[in-house]
Write an enzyme that holds these catalytic residues in place. Structure first.
Site, PDB file in Angstrom:
ATOM      1  N   GLU A 192       0.825  -1.202   0.000  1.00 13.41           N
ATOM      2  CA  GLU A 192       0.000   0.000   0.000  1.00 13.41           C
ATOM      3  C   GLU A 192       0.867   1.263   0.000  1.00 13.41           C
ATOM      4  OE1 GLU A 192      -2.624  -0.171   3.335  1.00 13.41           O
ATOM      5  OE2 GLU A 192      -3.129  -2.283   3.030  1.00 13.41           O
ATOM      6  N   HIS A 194       0.794  -2.036   9.963  1.00 13.39           N
ATOM      7  CA  HIS A 194       0.496  -0.610   9.916  1.00 13.39           C
ATOM      8  C   HIS A 194      -0.881  -0.377  10.519  1.00 13.39           C
ATOM      9  CE1 HIS A 194      -0.917  -2.442   6.136  1.00 13.39           C
ATOM     10  NE2 HIS A 194      -1.915  -1.574   6.200  1.00 13.39           N
TER      11      HIS A 194
END
Length: 464
Positions: free
Chosen positions: A359, A389
């Site tokens: 991402e 994350h």
């Protein structure tokens, strides 16, 4: 029969209203800037109207399935083949990568974040146009092998004068963050503002002007495929990005002698230049389904949970570049626009996550709901395959403190986006060594403390 001569007025005005464009996604369009300049009944007549040349640009192989086949016919004053031999561009642009390997890029599972480049300092520096200001952040695969992607960023302070850019490697999806872009293409002109995106398909020549002065933004590039609208599945026939809101330029051309005009071509990640004596934007008429287009992200119809839990970010996919594996994207373009949050007894910010996809995130304006500090407009972050994350400490603590009494709330003044890929990205040297790298990024999570109460378990952690 010889065509009747007409007085043609050429202007430099860029379209500012939706009615100045054609609309639709994947349509077969046609446009002519002079009535009667588009051949009727066939693509390549012996003599085209007004003495034009017929030229096809193919975005897919001739034998691609009909539903995937993309091509357009351009009717131009001189064909694009009329140029001097290409030469390697000098000085060499050493910040572009399209063949990702150990010789030019690096891997790291660490969470990465970059601060925005100060666009004001660009204004005081040497003149830099869109091509000069383009640099690769990360990517994977190979333009030569026709599979992969690259993510770039750009900062520019100068319009492209007497030159055009052509990307032979793949499609560009450009996300301006500061400053409008006036983009001239072979199909016509596009005005693209922050909050909009533009897709320039592989092979099209284009030039970027900067009407607002210094500009910056993001670019994703895909090799060997093209963007599509995502399948909506149970959502139904409507929602997300509506096909009618994608806008395509109308035919526009310029004629006349342009000695020394330069075409810059990106080929295998390297830049080559060729001289010609005319503008490449000499297409008087065209038809087909292989075209540049733009989209206003404010017209996106987002979806969200209406009772409990947090939806996966894929629910807000604008465009996708699929792989051969169903449901797996070479690259998805996903946005996080203003929207209502109404989920009950739910942690409303994005959940903590480890993802088989990678991402890359950018911020166009405002703030991002999962990061209270540090993630700024014009900046970026990268969370690669299986790298943890999620919300920073401040966001988590503030959300927990609000408790179960939080009523409906609307996220406003924000527009973040994500490029998500199934491939594991390698980081370019210029991005990894950039002074804009936020080396303290990891500290946004170090304050997360244990809230474990221990109730319901014995001292060894066994259930009771």
């Amino acid at each position: 029969m010889e065509q009747e001569q007409q007085q043609i007025t050429i202007t430099n005005d860029f379209p500012s209203d939706d009615h100045d464009y054609l609309s639709g996604f994947g349509n077969t369009f046609e446009s002519e800037s002079i009535p009667g300049s588009l051949p009727r009944g066939q693509n390549s007549p012996l003599l085209c109207p007004y003495g034009l040349y017929a030229e096809q640009i193919s975005g897919t192989s001739f034998t691609s399935p009909h539903k995937l086949n993309q091509r357009s016919w351009l009717y131009r004053i001189k064909p694009s083949v009329t140029h001097e031999p290409f030469q390697a561009r000098f000085p060499r642009h050493d910040k572009l990568v399209s063949e990702f390997d150990k010789s030019n890029s690096y891997t790291t599972p660490t969470q990465l974040r970059w601060k925005p480049k100060l666009v004001d300092t660009v204004e005081e520096s040497a003149p830099i146009d869109f091509v000069e200001g383009l640099y690769t952040v990360c990517g994977a695969g190979s333009s030569f092998l026709r599979h992969g992607f690259a993510i770039h960023m750009y900062t520019a302070n100068k319009s492209m004068d007497d030159c055009a850019f052509c990307n032979a490697d793949g499609d560009f999806l450009i996300v301006p963050q500061k400053g409008r872009l006036w983009i001239t293409t072979e199909c016509g002109k596009l005005q693209v503002s922050p909050g909009e995106i533009v897709v320039i398909p592989q092979g099209f020549r284009f030039a970027v002007d900067l009407p607002d002065g210094p500009s910056r933004g993001y670019v994703s590039e895909i090799f060997g495929t093209h963007f599509q609208l995502p399948d909506l599945g149970p959502i139904g026939a409507n929602g997300l990005a509506a096909p009618r809101d994608f806008l395509v330029p109308k035919a526009w051309f310029e004629d006349g002698s342009r000695p020394g005009y330069t075409v810059v071509q990106k080929y295998g990640g390297e830049l080559f230049v060729a001289k010609q004596d005319f503008s490449p934007f000499n297409v008087v008429a065209w038809h087909g389904n292989y075209v540049p287009y733009k989209y206003d992200l404010n017209k996106f119809c987002p979806y969200n949970t209406v009772l409990f839990d947090h939806s996966d970010p894929s629910i807000n996919t604008v465009l996708t570049a699929p792989t051969d594996k169903p449901g797996v994207a070479l690259l998805d373009f996903v946005i996080f626009p203003p929207r209502w949050l109404v989920a009950e007894h739910t942690f409303r910010p994005p959940y903590y996550h480890r993802n088989c996809m990678s991402e890359f995130m950018g911020l166009i304006y405002g703030g991002y709901e999962a990061k209270a500090d540090g993630f700024l407009p014009g900046g970026a972050s990268l969370h690669s395959c299986m790298t943890p994350h999620g919300p920073d400490t401040k966001t988590y603590e503030a959300t927990i403190e609000s408790g179960h009494d939080a009523g409906p709330s609307k996220i406003t003044n924000t527009l973040a986006f994500m490029f998500e890929s199934c491939l594991i990205p390698r980081i370019s040297l210029c991005a990894l060594k950039s002074p804009l790298m936020d080396n303290d990024y990891y500290q946004c999570w170090t304050g997360l403390k244990s809230h474990f109460s221990g109730e319901g378990a014995d001292s060894k952690g066994n259930g009771v």
